[in-house]
Design a protein around this motif. Sequence first.
Motif, mmCIF file in Angstrom:
data_model
loop_
_atom_site.group_PDB
_atom_site.id
_atom_site.type_symbol
_atom_site.label_atom_id
_atom_site.label_comp_id
_atom_site.label_asym_id
_atom_site.label_seq_id
_atom_site.Cartn_x
_atom_site.Cartn_y
_atom_site.Cartn_z
ATOM 1 N N ASN A 22 -58.261 -3.900 65.664
ATOM 2 C CA ASN A 22 -58.967 -5.004 65.478
ATOM 3 C C ASN A 22 -59.984 -4.242 66.933
ATOM 4 O OD1 ASN A 22 -58.005 -7.432 65.870
ATOM 5 N ND2 ASN A 22 -56.278 -6.723 66.272
ATOM 6 N N ASP A 23 -60.789 -3.489 66.313
ATOM 7 C CA ASP A 23 -61.626 -1.857 67.398
ATOM 8 C C ASP A 23 -62.754 -2.423 66.129
ATOM 9 O OD1 ASP A 23 -62.964 -0.451 68.027
ATOM 10 O OD2 ASP A 23 -62.374 0.716 68.715
ATOM 11 N N GLU A 24 -63.867 -3.253 66.969
ATOM 12 C CA GLU A 24 -65.023 -3.781 66.044
ATOM 13 C C GLU A 24 -65.858 -1.646 65.483
ATOM 14 O OE1 GLU A 24 -69.807 -5.845 66.595
ATOM 15 O OE2 GLU A 24 -67.775 -6.644 67.915
ATOM 16 N N ASP A 25 -66.138 -1.089 66.934
ATOM 17 C CA ASP A 25 -66.641 -0.228 66.272
ATOM 18 C C ASP A 25 -65.925 0.726 65.605
ATOM 19 O OD1 ASP A 25 -69.009 -0.626 68.395
ATOM 20 O OD2 ASP A 25 -67.500 0.010 70.205
ATOM 21 N N VAL A 26 -64.448 1.059 65.392
ATOM 22 C CA VAL A 26 -63.762 1.850 64.455
ATOM 23 C C VAL A 26 -64.255 1.416 63.444
ATOM 24 C CG1 VAL A 26 -61.433 2.911 63.749
ATOM 25 C CG2 VAL A 26 -62.217 2.600 66.101
ATOM 26 N N TRP A 27 -64.146 -0.078 62.842
ATOM 27 C CA TRP A 27 -63.901 -1.119 61.912
ATOM 28 C C TRP A 27 -65.824 -0.780 61.369
ATOM 29 C CZ3 TRP A 27 -61.045 -3.892 59.258
ATOM 30 C CH2 TRP A 27 -60.828 -4.483 57.873
ATOM 31 N N ASP A 28 -66.730 -0.914 62.314
ATOM 32 C CA ASP A 28 -67.828 -0.885 61.282
ATOM 33 C C ASP A 28 -68.592 1.162 61.261
ATOM 34 O OD1 ASP A 28 -68.696 -3.449 61.247
ATOM 35 O OD2 ASP A 28 -68.994 -3.585 63.031
ATOM 36 N N ARG A 29 -67.896 1.382 61.413
ATOM 37 C CA ARG A 29 -68.295 2.534 60.898
ATOM 38 C C ARG A 29 -67.686 3.537 60.093
ATOM 39 N NH1 ARG A 29 -67.304 4.224 67.141
ATOM 40 N NH2 ARG A 29 -65.292 5.220 66.545
ATOM 41 N N PHE A 30 -66.436 2.747 59.819
ATOM 42 C CA PHE A 30 -65.267 3.266 58.155
ATOM 43 C C PHE A 30 -66.771 2.392 57.646
ATOM 44 C CE2 PHE A 30 -63.332 3.251 54.914
ATOM 45 C CZ PHE A 30 -61.800 4.509 55.163
ATOM 46 N N VAL A 31 -67.227 1.552 57.356
ATOM 47 C CA VAL A 31 -67.648 0.570 56.598
ATOM 48 C C VAL A 31 -69.540 1.472 55.906
ATOM 49 C CG1 VAL A 31 -69.349 -1.506 56.217
ATOM 50 C CG2 VAL A 31 -66.466 -2.134 57.027
ATOM 51 N N ASP A 32 -69.795 1.504 57.401
ATOM 52 C CA ASP A 32 -71.079 2.280 57.088
ATOM 53 C C ASP A 32 -70.729 3.844 56.695
ATOM 54 O OD1 ASP A 32 -72.442 -0.106 58.159
ATOM 55 O OD2 ASP A 32 -72.121 1.026 61.200
ATOM 56 N N SER A 33 -70.029 4.430 56.820
ATOM 57 C CA SER A 33 -69.800 5.178 55.525
ATOM 58 C C SER A 33 -69.204 5.310 54.257
ATOM 59 C CB SER A 33 -69.211 6.663 57.025
ATOM 60 O OG SER A 33 -67.714 5.739 56.650
ATOM 61 N N SER A 34 -68.870 4.520 54.438
ATOM 62 C CA SER A 34 -67.884 4.083 52.785
ATOM 63 C C SER A 34 -69.522 3.828 51.968
ATOM 64 C CB SER A 34 -67.080 3.527 52.994
ATOM 65 O OG SER A 34 -66.409 3.500 51.336
ATOM 66 N N PRO A 35 -69.196 4.098 50.688
ATOM 67 C CA PRO A 35 -70.392 3.501 49.837
ATOM 68 C C PRO A 35 -69.450 2.347 49.092
ATOM 69 C CG PRO A 35 -68.916 5.796 48.447
ATOM 70 C CD PRO A 35 -68.583 5.881 50.615
ATOM 71 N N TYR A 36 -68.253 2.199 49.636
ATOM 72 C CA TYR A 36 -68.258 1.127 49.195
ATOM 73 C C TYR A 36 -67.741 -0.122 50.045
ATOM 74 C CZ TYR A 36 -65.440 3.699 45.346
ATOM 75 O OH TYR A 36 -64.812 5.169 44.648
ATOM 76 N N GLY A 37 -68.533 -0.093 51.067
ATOM 77 C CA GLY A 37 -68.596 -1.087 52.061
ATOM 78 C C GLY A 37 -69.785 -1.880 51.860
ATOM 79 N N THR A 38 -69.856 -2.710 51.822
ATOM 80 C CA THR A 38 -70.269 -3.833 51.982
ATOM 81 C C THR A 38 -70.842 -4.814 53.776
ATOM 82 O OG1 THR A 38 -69.283 -5.577 51.308
ATOM 83 C CG2 THR A 38 -70.307 -4.047 49.151
ATOM 84 N N LEU A 39 -72.200 -5.174 53.251
ATOM 85 C CA LEU A 39 -71.944 -6.039 54.763
ATOM 86 C C LEU A 39 -71.403 -7.667 55.221
ATOM 87 C CD1 LEU A 39 -75.359 -6.353 56.877
ATOM 88 C CD2 LEU A 39 -75.094 -8.245 55.985
ATOM 89 N N PHE A 40 -70.948 -7.792 53.941
ATOM 90 C CA PHE A 40 -70.058 -9.079 54.014
ATOM 91 C C PHE A 40 -68.787 -7.892 54.456
ATOM 92 C CE2 PHE A 40 -71.663 -9.951 49.187
ATOM 93 C CZ PHE A 40 -72.285 -10.704 50.383
ATOM 94 N N HIS A 41 -68.256 -6.418 54.293
ATOM 95 C CA HIS A 41 -67.422 -5.710 55.135
ATOM 96 C C HIS A 41 -67.208 -5.510 57.055
ATOM 97 C CE1 HIS A 41 -66.542 -4.236 50.854
ATOM 98 N NE2 HIS A 41 -65.256 -5.431 51.546
ATOM 99 N N ARG A 42 -69.115 -5.901 57.199
ATOM 100 C CA ARG A 42 -68.724 -5.815 58.653
ATOM 101 C C ARG A 42 -68.174 -6.676 59.815
ATOM 102 N NH1 ARG A 42 -73.705 -2.518 60.463
ATOM 103 N NH2 ARG A 42 -72.600 -3.163 62.639
ATOM 104 N N TRP A 43 -67.840 -6.419 60.547
ATOM 105 C CA TRP A 43 -66.584 -7.639 61.608
ATOM 106 C C TRP A 43 -67.342 -7.894 62.020
ATOM 107 C CZ3 TRP A 43 -62.540 -5.936 63.360
ATOM 108 C CH2 TRP A 43 -61.295 -6.736 64.128
#
Length: 341
Positions: free
Chosen positions: A7-28
């Motif tokens: 439930n930590d938006e910053d932790v979540w979004d940092r991971f999404v942004d750094s991953s080649p598999y992360g999409t905008l749909f995954h952003r918090w």
Amino acid sequence: MPATLINDEDVWDRFVDSSPYGTLFHRWKFLKIMEKYSRYKLLPYGIYKGKELACLFPLFYRADKGLRFVASPPRQSILYVPYLGYVLSREFDAWKQHKKEAFTSDITRDINEEIARLAPNYTSIFPVPGCTDMRPFRWSGYTVDLGYTYLMNLERTEEELWSSLTSTCRKDIKDLKAKALQFKQYDDVDRFFEVMKAVLASEGQTFFHTQSPEYVKEIKEAFPENVKMNALYEEETPLYISVTIEYKGRLLMWMAGSASDKYDCGECFVWEQLKDASRRGIKVAENWGTEQRRLCNFKSKFNPSLGMTCIVRKTDGIGKLATMTFNGVTRVPVLSSIIKV
């Protein structure tokens, strides 16, 4: 380590942004907007490898009138999101195959334990393109089907892009050149929804008929640099309108439709969109939605490559009733009143 809710938006979004598999749909913020407008509860799971966060797996849960659903994402007629599923760490692609397979099996085991606690009648997961090893899910009793998407390499000269189009596509674009049509920004979400309702009237209760325009407005407000609307104009009249998503050098052609029957200008619009994206440094354009032959006949004119996606589902006996709604069985009053997923 078992799957754990994050439930930590910053932790979540940092991971999404750094991953080649992360999409905008995954952003918090995008996930929270999906939760708000879908009537599903967001369950933002993280899976650790030792002490390091190695995977994110957002699930959505809903229980209604005796039926329980788990989805990632909820179906398109609610949110119009083509895929979601898990996000792997940026280190994953560099691992040896044995390590990759062991970790993918761990992900499946851990998330299945969480899904089992929810006891859904129907589960559906649409992983992002590139996540194609679904064997652990199949071994766990899921049905795995193939899906496809169209990808266009924009790291080419404009001349190379032009020559890659079919001859009929080039002709259709040239035929409109004298009309001096303009490709520019568009902002009227309400009008766009009305246009799409009219265009898709024969297809029943689509996303544009069931969802509020406020959904797209809120997404645009949350991600003004990523979510854009454009139209092809003749003077001040929009002829063709789209909503696109830009993230990590990739353009997703998310929503689009003709706003006028004056000209057949779909080819011209897409060409202007591709040129604009290429000039701004976008590397790849994705034109998703390849399951209808009539749409593929149009989209393949731009000479895309075919990308593969997967669709993962599991249902019990009761859940089979829910799947009937995916086939449009809303004419049955009892089911229509119960199954509103």
